[in-house]
Enzyme design. Sequence first.
Site, short mmCIF file in Angstrom:
data_model
loop_
_atom_site.label_atom_id
_atom_site.label_comp_id
_atom_site.label_asym_id
_atom_site.label_seq_id
_atom_site.Cartn_x
_atom_site.Cartn_y
_atom_site.Cartn_z
N ASP A 188 -10.95 3.23 4.15
CA ASP A 188 -11.33 1.78 4.02
C ASP A 188 -12.80 1.70 4.03
OD1 ASP A 188 -9.43 -0.04 3.61
OD2 ASP A 188 -8.63 -0.27 5.80
N GLN A 232 -4.45 -1.47 9.49
CA GLN A 232 -4.29 -2.88 9.16
C GLN A 232 -5.02 -4.25 9.95
OE1 GLN A 232 -3.31 -3.59 5.61
NE2 GLN A 232 -3.98 -5.52 6.20
N LYS A 264 0.71 -1.24 0.10
CA LYS A 264 -0.01 -0.08 -0.01
C LYS A 264 0.93 1.36 -0.10
CE LYS A 264 -4.03 -2.62 2.18
NZ LYS A 264 -4.56 -2.91 3.24
#
Length: 296
Positions: free
Chosen positions: A120, A97, A53
């Site tokens: 997200d 994460q 990422k």
Amino acid sequence: MTAKIIDGKQIAAQMREELKQKVAALKTKGVTPGLAVVLVGDDPASKSYVTAKEKACEEIGIFSSDNRLPASTSQTDLLALIEKLNKDPNIHGILVQLPLPKQINEDTVLLAIDPKKDVDGFHPINVGRMVVGQSAYLPCTPHGVIQLLLRSGVKLDGAEVVVVGRSNIVGKPVANMLIQKSPTGNATVTICHTRTKNLAEHVRRADIIIAAAGRPNTITVDMVKPGAVVIDVGVNRVDDATKKSGFRLVGDVDFEAVKEKASLITPVPGGVGPMTITMLLYNTVLSAEKTSPPIT
Ligand code: NAP
């Protein structure tokens, strides 16, 4: 019929090029989009996702702030970091994460992220906004699936779609996006799961199959209507002695057989996967655009 392959790598590359130009335009206004990546612990898979990422951010000019914390981090300390990032004007997106270590409650952490920086798309405010059809940060994998379909010219309006899987990160949101009364929705959607009776009967009706079960060979050729569009979200490791690693990645669809019957199909790897990070970049740029000063 042999299906045309939907090349996720190519579509993702095209979208990243478009995003690069948006980032350049923001920079002329003095704004550099910033993504804070938070990793707690040292799970190897999570580490490699985070590295991928950050690399993707760098490639299109997004600034990424790397926040790696030890596995023993307390929930209080993690919440304090998120609060700091929420207030940081240089940070437009926050990504925590998952999974988190056992002592930390994931729901509490996701709720602590400012919904305006929730790139997200997991915060209940964004999920709720998506469900009622308001503008929201859309979760990355399902949004990537929609982009693959749209950019491959697949007609969604009136299409029969069968989604296999009902998780909060793939199945439910992709089904939700597809039923929205909008040009990127208007489909008729059936959601299947492990309690569905006669999965094959449902899947056989589908113009578009979206497989997100996390189990190889969930979709076999006898379940596919000739000419159907098949999107394989699944990523599964299967033993393969011919590989140095001892395994290879496969999706949920029996690709070799189904590609002879479908009209369009995504491979694994190289289908949905490259789109997930791309949509994270997309949300980060969108967040920076929303907070950037107007051109004077
Ligand atoms: P998940 O949370 O395990 O959910 C799987 C869903 O599939 C569940 O709803 C389950 O039903 C259903 N299911 C499992 N086996 C089934 C079967 N035989 N028949 C019908 N339904 C079945 O998984 P997820 O997080 O949604 O991920 C799904 C897959 O996509 C995984 O392989 C994952 O690695 C992959 N994935 C890929 C990306 C990417 O970027 N490419 C991103 C996210 C996920 P129940 O609810 O009844 O248990």
